[in-house]
Scaffold this active site. Structure first.
Site, mmCIF file in Angstrom:
data_model
loop_
_atom_site.group_PDB
_atom_site.id
_atom_site.type_symbol
_atom_site.label_atom_id
_atom_site.label_comp_id
_atom_site.label_asym_id
_atom_site.label_seq_id
_atom_site.Cartn_x
_atom_site.Cartn_y
_atom_site.Cartn_z
ATOM 1 N N HIS A 141 44.324 -3.056 27.446
ATOM 2 C CA HIS A 141 43.848 -2.343 25.930
ATOM 3 C C HIS A 141 42.792 -0.943 26.633
ATOM 4 O O HIS A 141 42.464 -1.103 27.701
ATOM 5 C CB HIS A 141 42.978 -3.128 25.188
ATOM 6 C CG HIS A 141 41.707 -3.910 25.755
ATOM 7 N ND1 HIS A 141 40.471 -3.323 25.865
ATOM 8 C CD2 HIS A 141 41.521 -5.206 26.189
ATOM 9 C CE1 HIS A 141 39.835 -4.158 26.280
ATOM 10 N NE2 HIS A 141 40.547 -5.270 26.560
ATOM 11 N N CYS A 145 40.665 -9.737 30.176
ATOM 12 C CA CYS A 145 41.644 -8.627 29.796
ATOM 13 C C CYS A 145 41.714 -7.394 30.577
ATOM 14 O O CYS A 145 40.609 -7.599 31.772
ATOM 15 C CB CYS A 145 41.484 -8.069 28.549
ATOM 16 S SG CYS A 145 41.768 -9.343 27.223
#
Length: 344
Positions: A194, A210
């Site tokens: 992301h 992440c």
């Protein structure tokens, strides 16, 4: 160096100026070759910008710059000094398909289908204790303008630091996921590639597992990667290659620290049996390999036992300053001063 904290991030970020970034495209090498790109030399201008600003200018990561230039001041590089921009690399030992992430070098490689190129991006990955796992998975969701729902653990950690997070953070400029997110299948959808509202965390170990990308980079990747795209995450601090013309290269990165007292510059590196065979081969320069392991410069070093005119060393392109635009370890252990010292 692979222990960079949010305190370091804040110090670096406080001096950074806004810079635009872009995808770095490389032609895929010939069959049997893994070498791409060419290192560059950058002369630091007297503009007061820090190393993070230079990293953004060349769409690389600050830890990669610090590996390549291990005596430079990250907060204020000396004007007139020359920096090596590590834009030459060996492709990871993984299929040239979809997305390949090498945690040890904090880079993401994307192979656009039907094109003879690979796109290379810097990424931020998980902190100590919240590491990004090695895995092979696929994209199961593409999310434009994502909202962020902090997990109970993240909210508890933030509260311990005096920060009370809301249950949901809506899409927008303050969203930690940025404007685009790609959800991975493994881990129950917990892991995302992301964007981020903390752009200076890219190229560092700063997330809860992440993978973070700069805004322009995630937009580029998001526009190309489709649902079902294969994603392989590896951890290769040592990459090596015997090129079709006989040149031998080794590329050594500092391994990811497992605790606060490890020094990633000297901690032993676990390697594969295939690297042991490469190092023991008569065509390899053992001393050169040991030196590369000691230095851990993060870019390919030629390690032929004998050089011939048909094996020219790779050149370095000179770039002058101009105004900037607004595996699970197996096999043997390698230390900074010896090659094979212990069986696992």
């Amino acid at each position: 160096m692979k222990r960079a904290s949010l305190i370091t991030l804040s110090l670096i970020g406080s001096l950074s100026a806004a810079q635009s970034v872009w995808a770095v495209d490389y032609l895929l090498p010939a069959p049997g070759s893994r070498l791409i790109g060419q290192n560059q030399t950058y002369v630091v201008p007297g503009d007061g910008k820090n190393l993070e600003a230079i990293a953004q200018r060349f769409d690389t990561g600050i830890l990669l710059l610090l590996e390549a230039n291990n005596t430079v001041d990250p907060l204020l590089p000396t004007p007139g000094s020359e920096l090596t921009i590590p834009s030459q690399m060996l492709l990871p030992d993984a299929p040239r398909e979809g997305i390949v992430i090498n945690l040890a070098e904090l880079r993401l490689y994307y192979y656009p289908p039907g094109k003879n190129i690979v796109q290379v991006f810097p990424i931020g990955i998980g902190q100590q204790g919240r590491e990004t796992p090695v895995m092979t998975t696929r994209i199961i969701q593409k999310i434009p303008n994502p909202t962020w729902t902090p997990t109970a653990n993240i909210r508890a950690r933030s509260l311990a630091q005096g920060i009370k997070l809301p249950a949901v953070i809506p899409a927008g400029p303050n969203n930690p996921l940025g404007r685009f997110a790609l959800r991975l299948e493994q881990g129950g959808g917990e892991y995302l590639i992301h964007g981020t509202n903390a752009r200076n965390s890219v190229g560092l170990r700063a997330s809860s597992g992440c993978m973070r990308m700069r805004a322009a980079d995630i937009q580029t990747l998001f526009s190309q990667a489709s649902w079902g795209t294969r994603v392989q995450i590896v951890n290769e601090p040592i990459k090596f290659s015997v090129e079709p013309d006989g040149r031998r290269y080794v590329e050594v990165h500092q391994p990811l620290s497992q605790n606060d007292w490890e020094d990633p510059q000297t901690v032993p590196i676990a390697v594969t049996a295939s690297f042991g065979r490469f190092a023991d081969d008569a065509g390899s320069d053992g001393q050169g390999i040991s030196s590369a392991i000691t230095r851990r410069a993060g870019y390919p070093v030629q390690v032929n036992a004998t050089m011939t005119p048909s094996m020219p060393a790779t050149g370095i392109q000179s770039v002058r300053a101009t105004p900037a635009p607004v595996t699970q370890a197996v096999g043997t252990l390698v230390t900074a001063n010896s090659l094979v010292v212990q069986q696992q």
